[in-house]
Design an enzyme around this catalytic site. Structure first.
Site, PDB file in Angstrom:
ATOM      1  N   ALA A  11      34.520 -24.267  26.754  1.00  0.00           N
ATOM      2  CA  ALA A  11      33.890 -24.185  28.071  1.00  0.00           C
ATOM      3  C   ALA A  11      34.433 -23.062  28.946  1.00  0.00           C
ATOM      4  O   ALA A  11      33.803 -22.685  29.934  1.00  0.00           O
ATOM      5  CB  ALA A  11      34.065 -25.522  28.807  1.00  0.00           C
ATOM      6  N   GLY A  12      35.589 -22.516  28.603  1.00  0.00           N
ATOM      7  CA  GLY A  12      36.225 -21.538  29.482  1.00  0.00           C
ATOM      8  C   GLY A  12      35.534 -20.183  29.489  1.00  0.00           C
ATOM      9  O   GLY A  12      34.982 -19.747  28.477  1.00  0.00           O
ATOM     10  N   ARG A  16      40.653 -13.384  31.487  1.00  0.00           N
ATOM     11  CA  ARG A  16      41.577 -12.338  31.037  1.00  0.00           C
ATOM     12  C   ARG A  16      40.933 -11.383  30.017  1.00  0.00           C
ATOM     13  O   ARG A  16      41.459 -10.314  29.746  1.00  0.00           O
ATOM     14  CB  ARG A  16      42.841 -12.969  30.439  1.00  0.00           C
ATOM     15  N   ASP A 103      38.886 -20.988  20.805  1.00  0.00           N
ATOM     16  CA  ASP A 103      39.426 -19.623  20.794  1.00  0.00           C
ATOM     17  C   ASP A 103      40.562 -19.475  19.784  1.00  0.00           C
ATOM     18  O   ASP A 103      41.428 -18.626  19.934  1.00  0.00           O
ATOM     19  CB  ASP A 103      39.889 -19.216  22.194  1.00  0.00           C
ATOM     20  N   GLY A 140      52.750 -24.340  25.322  1.00  0.00           N
ATOM     21  CA  GLY A 140      53.360 -25.627  25.630  1.00  0.00           C
ATOM     22  C   GLY A 140      54.449 -25.928  24.612  1.00  0.00           C
ATOM     23  O   GLY A 140      54.311 -25.631  23.425  1.00  0.00           O
ATOM     24  N   TYR A 366      11.024   9.699   3.907  1.00  0.00           N
ATOM     25  CA  TYR A 366      10.909   8.450   4.659  1.00  0.00           C
ATOM     26  C   TYR A 366       9.847   7.589   3.987  1.00  0.00           C
ATOM     27  O   TYR A 366       8.678   7.982   3.887  1.00  0.00           O
ATOM     28  CB  TYR A 366      10.515   8.702   6.112  1.00  0.00           C
ATOM     29  N   ASN A 386       3.082   5.789   8.492  1.00  0.00           N
ATOM     30  CA  ASN A 386       2.721   4.375   8.603  1.00  0.00           C
ATOM     31  C   ASN A 386       2.287   3.941   9.996  1.00  0.00           C
ATOM     32  O   ASN A 386       1.867   2.804  10.181  1.00  0.00           O
ATOM     33  CB  ASN A 386       3.900   3.499   8.161  1.00  0.00           C
ATOM     34  N   ARG A 440      -4.860  20.235   0.583  1.00  0.00           N
ATOM     35  CA  ARG A 440      -4.247  21.306   1.365  1.00  0.00           C
ATOM     36  C   ARG A 440      -5.229  22.469   1.422  1.00  0.00           C
ATOM     37  O   ARG A 440      -6.100  22.619   0.553  1.00  0.00           O
ATOM     38  CB  ARG A 440      -2.918  21.752   0.745  1.00  0.00           C
TER      39      ARG A 440
END
Length: 457
Positions: A11-12, A16, A103, A140, A366, A386, A440
């Site tokens: 949720a955070g 930072r 995370d 912690g 192409y 095309n 041509r």
């Protein structure tokens, strides 16, 4: 066997990170962090996964889809408050719940499985996943008594100087008896420096209730890395990349320079394939055996057969057969299907096209929105025209056709089997099989024309 549940904290916002993209959606090896976590969790045979969402809720849901249920934490008031949002889904159920942070992209399902097993064997109401590090700043601390049992977990900001010397840290991953968890959550307070409801306080509450508390220490601190900023993100990227590359090398893939090779977590590669430096292979990809990839090739969401070479080229969302030669400097765009023994040479672009067995376009062409049959030769400078400015149309080139250099095939058009297209032709109508098509103007030579021009100057 207990029912298993999972709660993923996502949720955070992650201030930072200094980013418009929400923290858990930042990619590690081209996959969002939270997706890494979910992919590992679903391997644990869990009955339900609940992801706690807040900032970027819709984007997180769009990423994870049906692999999880969701609970919204409208205000971010701490990790205990976040888990509390899953009460409607899990609160009354019997079983064991694992809580994992979204995370922590490096955590492995094997470690979480070991945590589950240790929790069950200990008959504990709560088991915390811990790790040891010489630099525990920001984490912690796990406080144990003289018997080695967990007394409590203290956040870094609330720890005394002596407690901050402790090197065993809380990784933020836990297993709880599900009912005990949601009962204790109702009694968590926010009398701390941050004024938040901390999930580790559940440990102390259960301890005071006389419930057994356990701690399982993983030997690999790296996989518990929590990503809170771009520095940690780059560290996670490096660790993940090293882990992936080493796995492929142990499975028989040669990676010439692992530090400069980027392979995603959902890539399969056959043995005796060689990956040269600067190559990026990502998405859901499979590459066969005895291939040569790179140097400096990018392949994403492709299936590649065996004995195929892709040098200095890019391929996306396509199927490429065996014994194919691609590159250098070719571009295979999405929805292309390249059959076996095909050659796509330098500076050839293929888009949404089928190339039949043994066909080749060796250079400077192409080929888009096209069906190319088997054993077709497409000469240098050929274009499938095309697009008319509004719509795309199909060019169909049947088996055995020879297309001369510098030809324009104006779609929709079909070139019949074994037909020849004369060099320099602009084809606007279908060509019958076995025919020679010349489109041509007749060549005209004007004698002494240059001399006349020079006199005018």
């Amino acid at each position: 066997m207990y029912n298993r549940y999972a709660v993923i904290l996502a949720a955070g916002q992650g201030t930072r990170m200094k980013s418009k993209l929400y923290k858990v959606l930042h990619p590690v090896c081209k996959k969002p962090m939270v997706q890494h976590v979910v992919d590992q969790v679903v391997k644990l045979n869990v009955t339900e996964v609940v992801t706690i969402i807040g900032h970027g809720a819709e984007q997180v849901k769009a990423q994870l889809g049906d692999s999880s249920k969701y609970a919204l934490q409208e205000e971010q008031l701490g990790t205990a408050h976040a888990v509390m949002q899953a009460e409607e889904t899990l609160g009354k159920k019997e079983g064991i719940t694992i809580v994992v942070c979204g995370d922590t992209p490096l955590i492995k399902h094997e470690t979480m499985e070991a945590l589950f097993k240790y929790h069950e064997e200990s008959s504990a109401k709560a088991t915390v996943l811990t790790a040891r590090t010489e630099n525990p700043f920001g984490y912690g601390r796990v406080i144990r008594n003289e018997n080695g049992h967990v007394e409590k977990i203290v956040e870094h900001k609330d720890a005394t100087e002596k407690e901050r010397e402790i090197e065993e840290i809380n990784t933020g991953t836990y297993c709880f008896d599900n009912k005990a968890l949601f009962d204790a959550l109702k009694r968590v307070g926010n009398d701390n420096v941050q004024g938040e409801y901390y999930l580790p306080d559940v440990i102390e509450i259960l301890k005071k209730d006389g419930a057994p508390i356990a701690a399982y220490q993983t030997a690999d601190f790296e996989e518990t890395l929590g990503v809170n900023d771009r520095v940690a993100l780059s560290q996670a990227e490096a660790i993940m990349r090293k882990r992936i590359n080493e796995s492929h090398m142990r499975n028989g893939v040669t990676i010439i320079d692992p530090a400069n090779t980027y392979i995603g977590p959902d890539v399969l590669i056959g043995n005796d394939t060689i990956i040269y430096p600067g190559s990026i292979i990502s998405g859901v990809c499979s590459i066969g055996s005895q291939c040569t990839i790179g140097p400096n090739s990018e392949i994403e969401n492709c299936r590649v057969g065996s004995n195929t070479t892709i040098r200095h080229s890019a391929a996306f969302d396509s199927e490429i057969g065996s014994d194919v030669q691609i590159g250098p400097f070719a571009h295979i765009r999405p929805k292309s299907q390249i059959h076996g023994h095909v050659k796509i040479g330098n500076f050839v672009e293929v888009k949404k096209a089928v190339f039949g067995e043994g066909s080749k376009a060796s250079h400077l062409s192409y080929i888009g929105d096209a069906e190319v049959g088997s054993d077709v030769n497409i000469g240098c400078g050929t274009i499938t025209v095309n697009y008319d400015g509004k719509n795309k149309y199909l060019t169909k080139i049947e088996d055995g056709v020879f297309v001369g250099c510098n030809s324009n095939l104006v779609a929709p058009v079909t070139i019949g089997k074994n037909a020849y297209i004369a060099a320099g032709s602009t084809i606007t109508e279908d060509v019958p099989g076995d025919a020679l098509s010349i489109a041509r103007a007749r060549q005209v030579n004007k004698e002494n024309y240059v001399e006349k021009l020079n006199k005018k100057k």
